[in-house]
Design an enzyme around this catalytic site. Sequence first.
Site, PDB file in Angstrom:
ATOM      1  N   ARG A 120     115.483 -12.327   7.736  1.00 51.30           N
ATOM      2  CA  ARG A 120     115.867 -13.588   8.394  1.00 51.30           C
ATOM      3  C   ARG A 120     117.031 -14.239   7.637  1.00 51.30           C
ATOM      4  NH1 ARG A 120     110.997 -17.315   9.395  1.00 51.30           N
ATOM      5  NH2 ARG A 120     112.612 -18.473  10.525  1.00 51.30           N
ATOM      6  N   THR A 130     113.182 -27.149  20.799  1.00 48.01           N
ATOM      7  CA  THR A 130     111.868 -26.890  20.213  1.00 48.01           C
ATOM      8  C   THR A 130     110.819 -26.901  21.311  1.00 48.01           C
ATOM      9  OG1 THR A 130     110.153 -27.679  18.677  1.00 48.01           O
ATOM     10  CG2 THR A 130     111.632 -29.362  19.598  1.00 48.01           C
ATOM     11  N   SER A 131     109.862 -25.980  21.185  1.00 44.85           N
ATOM     12  CA  SER A 131     108.792 -25.911  22.190  1.00 44.85           C
ATOM     13  C   SER A 131     107.730 -26.971  21.920  1.00 44.85           C
ATOM     14  CB  SER A 131     108.161 -24.515  22.156  1.00 44.85           C
ATOM     15  OG  SER A 131     107.591 -24.287  20.865  1.00 44.85           O
ATOM     16  N   TYR A 135     111.411 -12.234   5.127  1.00 48.18           N
ATOM     17  CA  TYR A 135     112.332 -13.368   4.922  1.00 48.18           C
ATOM     18  C   TYR A 135     113.721 -12.899   4.506  1.00 48.18           C
ATOM     19  CZ  TYR A 135     108.728 -16.696   5.911  1.00 48.18           C
ATOM     20  OH  TYR A 135     107.764 -17.417   6.577  1.00 48.18           O
ATOM     21  N   HIS A 186     110.281 -27.679   7.386  1.00 51.43           N
ATOM     22  CA  HIS A 186     109.597 -26.415   7.088  1.00 51.43           C
ATOM     23  C   HIS A 186     110.290 -25.612   6.000  1.00 51.43           C
ATOM     24  CE1 HIS A 186     107.856 -26.717  11.423  1.00 51.43           C
ATOM     25  NE2 HIS A 186     107.242 -27.517  10.581  1.00 51.43           N
TER      26      HIS A 186
HETATM   27  N1  APR Z   1     119.378 -24.218  23.608  1.00 51.74           N
HETATM   28  C1  APR Z   1     118.328 -25.078  23.518  1.00 51.74           C
HETATM   29  N2  APR Z   1     117.043 -24.666  23.469  1.00 51.74           N
HETATM   30  C2  APR Z   1     116.819 -23.337  23.530  1.00 51.74           C
HETATM   31  C3  APR Z   1     117.861 -22.384  23.627  1.00 51.74           C
HETATM   32  C4  APR Z   1     119.183 -22.887  23.662  1.00 51.74           C
HETATM   33  N3  APR Z   1     120.241 -22.060  23.764  1.00 51.74           N
HETATM   34  N4  APR Z   1     117.291 -21.142  23.659  1.00 51.74           N
HETATM   35  C5  APR Z   1     115.949 -21.322  23.578  1.00 51.74           C
HETATM   36  N5  APR Z   1     115.666 -22.637  23.508  1.00 51.74           N
HETATM   37  C6  APR Z   1     114.366 -23.290  23.411  1.00 51.74           C
HETATM   38  C7  APR Z   1     113.212 -22.567  24.046  1.00 51.74           C
HETATM   39  O1  APR Z   1     113.139 -22.862  25.442  1.00 51.74           O
HETATM   40  C8  APR Z   1     112.038 -23.168  23.277  1.00 51.74           C
HETATM   41  O2  APR Z   1     111.563 -24.346  23.895  1.00 51.74           O
HETATM   42  O3  APR Z   1     114.046 -23.395  22.038  1.00 51.74           O
HETATM   43  C9  APR Z   1     112.630 -23.526  21.917  1.00 51.74           C
HETATM   44  C10 APR Z   1     112.178 -22.628  20.791  1.00 51.74           C
HETATM   45  O4  APR Z   1     110.800 -22.792  20.621  1.00 51.74           O
HETATM   46  P1  APR Z   1     110.080 -21.993  19.434  1.00 51.74           P
HETATM   47  O5  APR Z   1     110.512 -20.576  19.463  1.00 51.74           O
HETATM   48  O6  APR Z   1     108.630 -22.315  19.523  1.00 51.74           O
HETATM   49  O7  APR Z   1     110.686 -22.631  18.093  1.00 51.74           O
HETATM   50  P2  APR Z   1     110.310 -24.008  17.410  1.00 51.74           P
HETATM   51  O8  APR Z   1     109.872 -25.004  18.417  1.00 51.74           O
HETATM   52  O9  APR Z   1     111.445 -24.371  16.526  1.00 51.74           O
HETATM   53  O10 APR Z   1     109.047 -23.605  16.484  1.00 51.74           O
HETATM   54  C11 APR Z   1     108.551 -24.599  15.612  1.00 51.74           C
HETATM   55  O11 APR Z   1     107.036 -23.020  14.628  1.00 51.74           O
HETATM   56  O12 APR Z   1     106.949 -20.828  14.140  1.00 51.74           O
HETATM   57  C12 APR Z   1     107.008 -22.065  13.563  1.00 51.74           C
HETATM   58  O13 APR Z   1     107.923 -22.755  11.514  1.00 51.74           O
HETATM   59  C13 APR Z   1     108.268 -22.218  12.760  1.00 51.74           C
HETATM   60  O14 APR Z   1     109.794 -24.089  12.683  1.00 51.74           O
HETATM   61  C14 APR Z   1     109.082 -23.205  13.565  1.00 51.74           C
HETATM   62  C15 APR Z   1     108.038 -23.972  14.348  1.00 51.74           C
END
Ligand code: APR
Length: 244
Positions: free
Chosen positions: A61, A177-178, A58, A110
């Site tokens: 990060r 977000t994915s 952390y 989170h």
């Molecule tokens: N603009 C918009 N979206 C983007 C960009 C960008 N420039 N670059 C990447 N992405 C998208 C990816 O396509 C993906 O769908 O951002 C998303 C990131 O997904 P994750 O890496 O899974 O992150 P997130 O969805 O925030 O994860 C949720 O999971 O690991 C835990 O606590 C952690 O808060 C996090 C949670």
Amino acid sequence: MEESRRPHLVVLSGAGISAESGIQTFRASDGLWADHPIEAVATPEAWTRDPERVLRFYDARRDQVRRARPNAAHRALAALETPGFRVSIITQNIDDLHERAGSRDVLHLHGEILQARSSVDPRLRYPLRRGGIRLGDVCDKGSQLRPDVVWFGESVPRFGEACDIAATADLLLVVGTSLAVMPAASLLEYVPLDTPCVLVDPEAHALAPPGVVRLDRPAGEGVPALVRHWRREGRLWVPETLFE
Ligand code: APR
């Protein structure tokens, strides 16, 4: 203007909105979880087993967050907070880029990496204005400080509050977000039935649930375009042809 009459934009943001600020996302092939197994750095068991490794993870990060700057997407959402619009940000991110861009209503589902908290009493929180957390840093009750973030397997204390906010949305904007993590991803189910929802993400075509308008664009391009449109129109709606 009374609060209830201003169009209310609710935003659910994830790591992707901070990607253009240089902060790693999680599930990309070169993402954070590719280098650091979740079970080694982001669970209560990891904290019990090797707190030093968790603190180092952390700290790294936190350094990345401190070096980062808000990007056009963060700034556009902050700029929409005008007398004409109410904007509520619900973020899965633990960075402070929404706040640094000027957003005033930000809920961190989170947690927040720039805060430490007691490992025995979550009410005891301490801002980390500089540096990180070291073994031996203790709270007022003498217990080791930990990052003020929600680990896998822990409850999400502010999810109920987030659902109440989503229930008052006139439009839900999902950015970067994915939708892989619960309960955050289920927030889409808490907006009123007739509330439009748009997803801004280069992979939106693959991610968007049925009924959600897809904008396959990076956040730094898609969000400012939407905000320009909403401010010009004075209302929240999702045009089919935002990019010709
Ligand atoms: N603009 C918009 N979206 C983007 C960009 C960008 N420039 N670059 C990447 N992405 C998208 C990816 O396509 C993906 O769908 O951002 C998303 C990131 O997904 P994750 O890496 O899974 O992150 P997130 O969805 O925030 O994860 C949720 O999971 O690991 C835990 O606590 C952690 O808060 C996090 C949670």
